[in-house]
Design a protein around this motif. Structure first.
Motif, short mmCIF file in Angstrom:
data_model
loop_
_atom_site.label_atom_id
_atom_site.label_comp_id
_atom_site.label_asym_id
_atom_site.label_seq_id
_atom_site.Cartn_x
_atom_site.Cartn_y
_atom_site.Cartn_z
N LYS A 49 22.07 -3.86 75.50
CA LYS A 49 21.38 -2.70 76.07
C LYS A 49 20.74 -2.98 77.43
O LYS A 49 19.75 -2.35 77.81
CB LYS A 49 20.33 -2.15 75.11
CG LYS A 49 20.83 -1.94 73.68
CD LYS A 49 22.01 -0.98 73.62
CE LYS A 49 22.45 -0.75 72.16
NZ LYS A 49 23.66 0.11 72.10
N ARG A 50 21.28 -3.92 78.17
CA ARG A 50 20.81 -4.18 79.53
C ARG A 50 21.68 -3.40 80.53
O ARG A 50 22.72 -2.85 80.18
CB ARG A 50 20.89 -5.68 79.83
CG ARG A 50 20.13 -6.57 78.86
CD ARG A 50 18.67 -6.67 79.20
NE ARG A 50 17.92 -7.49 78.28
CZ ARG A 50 16.96 -8.34 78.65
NH1 ARG A 50 16.67 -8.49 79.93
NH2 ARG A 50 16.29 -9.04 77.75
N ALA A 51 21.25 -3.39 81.78
CA ALA A 51 22.01 -2.71 82.82
C ALA A 51 23.41 -3.32 82.95
O ALA A 51 23.57 -4.54 82.85
CB ALA A 51 21.27 -2.81 84.16
N ALA A 52 24.42 -2.48 83.16
CA ALA A 52 25.80 -2.95 83.25
C ALA A 52 26.48 -2.38 84.48
O ALA A 52 25.84 -1.71 85.31
CB ALA A 52 26.55 -2.60 81.97
N SER A 53 27.79 -2.60 84.60
CA SER A 53 28.50 -2.32 85.85
C SER A 53 29.32 -1.05 85.85
O SER A 53 30.03 -0.78 86.83
CB SER A 53 29.40 -3.51 86.22
OG SER A 53 28.63 -4.66 86.48
N GLY A 54 29.28 -0.26 84.77
CA GLY A 54 30.04 0.97 84.73
C GLY A 54 29.67 1.90 85.89
O GLY A 54 28.52 2.28 86.05
N GLY A 55 30.65 2.23 86.73
CA GLY A 55 30.40 3.08 87.89
C GLY A 55 29.82 2.35 89.08
O GLY A 55 29.58 2.95 90.14
#
Length: 426
Positions: free
Chosen positions: A77-83
């Motif tokens: 649930k951490r920040a990810a790279s989608g978009g």
């Protein structure tokens, strides 16, 4: 403490042995992006930032690797790279100096992940900086389509820290024919190596029944861990350490840094080793052709947990065989002398040569769940191969591999000589 283990452990550091990337897995990043929409590290774990960490590692001969996912948030649930594929690739590689990215699927749809890996791969290439890209799609048959876009990929689901689990995974991948998709720059990764990992096997409880302290023990024996290291080298798997090196024993560090095993693993030909006999056999023979013409690494592995296996090597001429490092001089029917070296690697002791008659054997007793690693060399064939022999495949001349009659037979194409490994229970 970690730096001491990696940089100063054993007779040579793991960095000296070729382990050059430290990858931060999930949870290195904050839960959200900064006010400019940029990925940012967890401020409590990395208060000095990623660029500072990368510089610290670079000064010690290590490159930084970072994990991310194609979803909106990671598995934790951490920040990810989608978009954000393009800006994250530039942030990781150009701004922070990462040279390895682990792109692991999580919290995304099947349709998007197929596109996302191509998008992120293009973004990495657009930086113009050589960077290893690991792709973990956890989709069926990733080896059939990931070669052009990734350097390595998760070829199997997560593997438990047991002998049966990792050997079963290697056999499954062999049966699915993944070896032909591997080679320099594109590799099948069964899973991380688990040498020295510890698991909670039992606990100590107080009078009330409450757990006071878990007792952490290794899930595999030292023999089984050595087998795993050898087999990952023979199947040309990337060597990704999954162990907490801060608590790893000197034995574990030495095994990760075994020069003889690493030489097989990192051989420049880059061919994935294959299983030569039945996958249902408890005693198996795996072989990997090496860059030096006519040279093979052969692993004799005993999958039986209780009984020893005797695996014998034979030649059809009059030969001198040995246990550890002996040349074998044989005279085939055409009268030309052929020399074969049979040497056991990763052995604590060596033995003296013994003369054996035609058809007799040199045997290797393989203990339960152990693996004997052999180096087979035929230097006389090297020139013949250079003059026009093929190279680069397990079935390439000058040796052809044939299975039959209960034995694994290696037929030498350039002469009427036959080498064979016979497997039988002791």
């Amino acid at each position: 403490m970690l730096a001491a283990k990696v940089l100063d452990g054993g007779s040579a550091s793991l960095v000296d042995r070729g382990y050059r990337v430290m990858v931060l897995d999930d949870c290195w990043m904050a839960y959200s992006r900064d006010k400019h929409g940029q990925m940012q590290p967890d401020p409590e774990k990395f208060p000095s930032g990623m660029k500072s960490l990368s510089s610290y590692l670079n000064a010690r001969g290590i490159q930084l690797g970072l994990y991310t996912t194609p979803g909106n948030y990671t598995c934790e649930k951490r920040a990810a790279s989608g978009g954000h594929e393009v800006e994250d690739a530039e942030q990781f590689i150009v701004n922070w100096g990462a040279r390895y990215v682990k792109y692991c699927v999580c919290n995304t749809t099947h349709e998007w992940r197929m596109r996302a890996y191509n998008i992120f791969s293009d973004a990495v290439n657009a930086t113009g900086i050589p960077t290893l890209l690991e792709c973990d799609p956890f989709m069926e048959d990733p080896w059939t389509w990931m070669g052009p876009i990734c350097n390595l990929w998760a070829a199997h689901n997560d593997i438990d820290d047991t002998f049966e689990a990792w050997l079963g995974a290697l056999i499954e991948l062999e049966e699915r024919g993944v070896a032909k998709f591997a080679g320099p720059g594109q590799w099948n990764l069964p899973d991380m190596l688990s040498l020295g990992m510890k698991r909670d096997r039992s606990v100590r409880r107080g009078p009330s029944g409450r757990v006071v302290s878990p007792r952490r023990v290794e899930s595999q024996s030292s023999v089984e861990y050595r087998s795993q290291m050898i087999m990952y080298a023979v199947v040309a798997s990337p060597l990704v350490i999954g162990t907490d090196l801060r608590s790893a024993s000197s034995e574990t560090i030495d095994l990760y840094g075994s020069k003889e095993i690493l030489d097989i693993s990192q051989d420049s030909l880059g061919v994935q080793g294959r299983l030569l006999n039945s996958s249902t056999s408890l005693a198996q023979v795996w072989a990997k052709p090496l860059a030096k013409a006519g040279t093979y690494a052969v692993a004799l592995i005993n999958g039986d947990a209780a009984a020893e296996a005797r695996i014998s090597f034979t030649y059809n001429g009059v030969c001198a065989f040995g246990y550890n490092n002996v040349s074998v001089a044989c005279v085939p029917s055409n009268g030309t002398e052929r020399v074969v070296s049979v040497r056991q690697l990763v052995a604590a002791t060596s033995g003296e040569a013994a003369m054996v008659a035609a058809g007799e054997e040199v045997s290797f007793v393989v203990k339960p769940h152990d693996t004997v690693l052999l180096l087979l060399e035929n230097p006389l064939f090297e020139a013949e191969s250079d003059e026009g022999g093929e190279s680069g495949g397990l079935l390439a001349s000058p040796w052809v591999w044939v299975v039959g009659g209960g034995a694994v037979v290696l037929v030498v194409a350039a002469a009427a000589a036959v080498y064979a490994f016979f497997i039988r229970k002791r």
